[in-house]
Structure formats: C-alpha cells, structure tokens
Design an enzyme around this catalytic site. Structure first.
Site, PDB file in Angstrom:
ATOM      1  N   LYS A 204      55.213  22.951  32.634  1.00 16.48           N
ATOM      2  CA  LYS A 204      55.652  23.704  31.454  1.00 16.48           C
ATOM      3  C   LYS A 204      55.696  22.777  30.244  1.00 16.48           C
ATOM      4  O   LYS A 204      55.197  23.119  29.171  1.00 16.48           O
ATOM      5  CB  LYS A 204      57.047  24.314  31.703  1.00 16.48           C
ATOM      6  CG  LYS A 204      56.986  25.565  32.559  1.00 16.48           C
ATOM      7  CD  LYS A 204      58.349  26.030  33.003  1.00 16.48           C
ATOM      8  CE  LYS A 204      58.188  27.200  33.970  1.00 16.48           C
ATOM      9  NZ  LYS A 204      59.405  27.551  34.708  1.00 16.48           N
TER      10      LYS A 204
ATOM     11  N   GLN B 264      65.618  26.638  34.802  1.00 17.57           N
ATOM     12  CA  GLN B 264      64.761  26.769  35.986  1.00 17.57           C
ATOM     13  C   GLN B 264      65.588  27.279  37.168  1.00 17.57           C
ATOM     14  O   GLN B 264      66.622  26.694  37.516  1.00 17.57           O
ATOM     15  CB  GLN B 264      64.137  25.393  36.310  1.00 17.57           C
ATOM     16  CG  GLN B 264      63.121  25.417  37.422  1.00 17.57           C
ATOM     17  CD  GLN B 264      61.857  26.194  37.053  1.00 17.57           C
ATOM     18  OE1 GLN B 264      61.315  26.045  35.972  1.00 17.57           O
ATOM     19  NE2 GLN B 264      61.412  27.039  37.979  1.00 17.57           N
TER      20      GLN B 264
ATOM     21  N   ASP C  99      62.628  33.764  29.410  1.00 16.78           N
ATOM     22  CA  ASP C  99      62.343  34.266  30.762  1.00 16.78           C
ATOM     23  C   ASP C  99      62.495  35.786  30.816  1.00 16.78           C
ATOM     24  O   ASP C  99      62.013  36.436  31.744  1.00 16.78           O
ATOM     25  CB  ASP C  99      63.321  33.639  31.770  1.00 16.78           C
ATOM     26  CG  ASP C  99      62.643  32.654  32.704  1.00 16.78           C
ATOM     27  OD1 ASP C  99      61.401  32.675  32.799  1.00 16.78           O
ATOM     28  OD2 ASP C  99      63.363  31.866  33.355  1.00 16.78           O
TER      29      ASP C  99
END
Ligand code: NAD
Length: 294
Positions: free
Chosen positions: A54, A98, A121
C-alpha cells in the site's frame, strides 16, 4: 466456450495512472498533496506485506504515505488516541487501520473512531448506511474493484441477474449494494442458502466471495456468464509448491463462462488501486473540490 480473462493487473494499472493524474490536478488547484495514513498493530506477516504494498503504490501515484506501526500489545485507548490525532491532521485525508487487530482491541470501536470523511476502507457504519441509502459514501475497496472488473466485461450491467456468494460487511453486502445501483437484480447467497448451484445457474453475473477454496464449479455456471472471483487461498501441492487459488474452480469454469477473473491477477490488484482512489476522492471532498472522475 472459453472465457475471456478480465485482467485485474492491467485494469488496476490504468486506474493508478488516472489516480496519478488526479493527484497532480489536486496539487495544482489547491496546493494539497493527498495523504494516506496506514496503521498496523502487531506484526502479522500477511498484513506486513499488504501495508508495504500500500505504501509503495501510494507514493508511486504521487500521494503522501504515513505509516504507523504499533506493537501487538498496544492498548485500545492508545490506538483510539492515534486515530483521533489522524482525524485532526490536515495532511491526512485517508485513514486505514489494517485488520485484523489483536484480540484485546475492539475492531468495531476502532472503525467507528475514524472520521467517516477519511474512512477510505468504507467500513464505518455511516459510510455503510450512506451506501445502502444511495448517498455519497466512501465505499469498501474490494467491492468497488469487483464492479469495475465486471464493467470491463459489460459496460452496462442493467438488468443482469447477479448472484453474490457471501454476505460479509466488507465484501458481499457492499458488492450487492453496488450491483443494485448498477440496476442488476441481485441475489445474495450465504452459508445457509439452499440449492446454491441452482441459484448460481440462473446468474448472468456471479461474484464469489465465500472464502471457500474452489467451491464454485463449472457445472454451476450459466454459459456466457461473467464470473468475478474474490477468494484468495494459498494452497501447497504435493511437491511443496505454493499456488494461489480462488473461490471458483478456475479451469472448468473458464470452459463455460463468458468472462472470468483469474486468481492471482484479478480482484486482488484492484483492492489497493481502489484504496488509492478512495483516498483521492476523500481528499477532493475535504478540500471542497468535485469528485474526481475515477
Ligand atoms: P467472510 O468469511 O467474512 O465471509 C464469507 C461469507 O461467505 C459469509 O457471509 C458466509 O455466509 C458465506 N459462505 C461461507 N461458506 C459458504 C458456502 N459454503 N456457501 C455459500 N456461502 C458461504 O469472508 P470475506 O472477508 O467476505 O472474504 C471472502 C473471500 O474473499 C476470502 O477468501 C477472502 O480471503 C477474500 N478476500 C479477497 C480480497 C481481495 O483483495 N482480493 C479482499 C477481501 C477478501
């Protein structure tokens, strides 16, 4: 019939190029560099790889990348404090924690602590609610990637019978919502669904997100259907060689389907590209700019 392969790698590359253009435009018009902060708690090896990828791709499109690595024993309050700090940091437009987080931390509390405007997200209940009610939202990355890939096969999905296998909050449900917005007739199947093969056989578009290795068989597929395989399973053969497989039995399905995403090289590469897309969209909105055409 032999299916045409929908190339996720190529599609993700093209999307990243468009994102880089949008990043440059934002820098030029308002002098702001879109920034993505990724928080990793603990040292799960798979998560480490995701976070590294990422960060690398974030920098490649011209965005600022902020990494926060916290030890596994980090207290929930300390993580929530860091999120609050990132919520208030004007150089950060996207925040991603995460998942999974260690067991002593309440995942739902963490997701809810992120400013919905920076929730790249798309897991915050406010964004989930906005998506469900057809309002402007930040939408989970993998589902957005699935729809972009399906539209590679057929630009207008209107009227298709779509079957989504899986009802998780991060994949199945948001995919179903997005396909409704694309005017599909959507069936959501799950672990308690009866006669799944029969249901899938009626589908013009199948999104397999059950987390079951090679569960969807070629005999379940309507000839010519579009098959999007979200599953990722690391398998080891008799010779000890590792191979990634999906939720779809690829070879036999490719004989029947019209279009299919491979594993690897299908949905996987789209997820990070869509995360960058969400970060640029979040940055534009936070700076009062129109949504980038991505
Ligand atoms: P999950 O375990 O949270 O949800 C799985 C869903 O599938 C559940 O709703 C369950 O009801 C349903 N299901 C399970 N067994 C079933 C069966 N036999 N028949 C019908 N439905 C069944 O999983 P998830 O997080 O939604 O992920 C699904 C898959 O996608 C996993 O393999 C995961 O690794 C993969 N994934 C890939 C990406 C990517 O970037 N490519 C991103 C997220 C998840």
């Amino acid at each position: 019939m032999t299916a045409q392969i929908i190339d996720g790698k190529l599609t993700a590359k093209a999307l990243r190029a468009s994102i880089a253009d949008e990043v440059a435009k934002i820098k030029e018009t308002v002098g702001v560099t879109p920034g993505l902060a990724v928080v990793l708690v603990g040292a799960d090896p798979a998560s480490e790889v995701y976070v590294k990828n990422k960060a690398k791709q974030t920098v490649e499109v011209g965005m600022a990348s902020f990494e926060h690595r916290l030890p596994a024993e980090t207290a929930e309050d300390d993580l929530l404090q860091l999120i609050e700090q990132l919520n208030n940091d004007d150089t950060v437009h996207g925040i991603l924690v995460q998942l999974p987080v260690p067991d002593h931390i309440d995942e739902r509390k963490v997701i809810s602590a992120i400013d919905p405007a920076k929730d790249v997200d798309g897991f915050h209940p406010i964004n989930a609610g906005r998506l469900a009610t057809g309002q402007k939202a930040l939408v989970p990355c993998t589902p957005v990637g699935c729809v972009i890939l399906a539209k590679q096969a057929q630009a207008d999905l209107t009227g298709l019978n779509a079957v989504v296998i899986g009802r998780s909050n991060i994949v199945g449900k948001p995919v179903a919502q997005l396909l409704l917005q694309e005017n599909c007739t959507v069936t959501v199947a799950h672990s308690r669904t009866q006669n799944l093969p029969e249901i899938v056989r009626r589908a013009d578009l199948v999104v397999a997100a059950a987390g079951q290795c090679e569960m969807v068989k070629g005999s379940w597929i309507k000839p010519g259907a579009i098959v999007i395989d979200v599953g990722i399973h690391r398998t080891v053969n008799e010779l000890g060689k590792t191979k990634l497989k999906g939720d779809v039995a690829y070879d036999e399905t490719a004989e029947v389907a019209g279009f299919i995403t491979p594993v690897p090289g299908g949905v996987g590469p789209m997820t990070i590209a869509c995360l960058l897309r969400n970060s640029v969209v979040a940055c534009a909105r936070l700076n009062g700019l129109p949504d980038p055409a991505l």
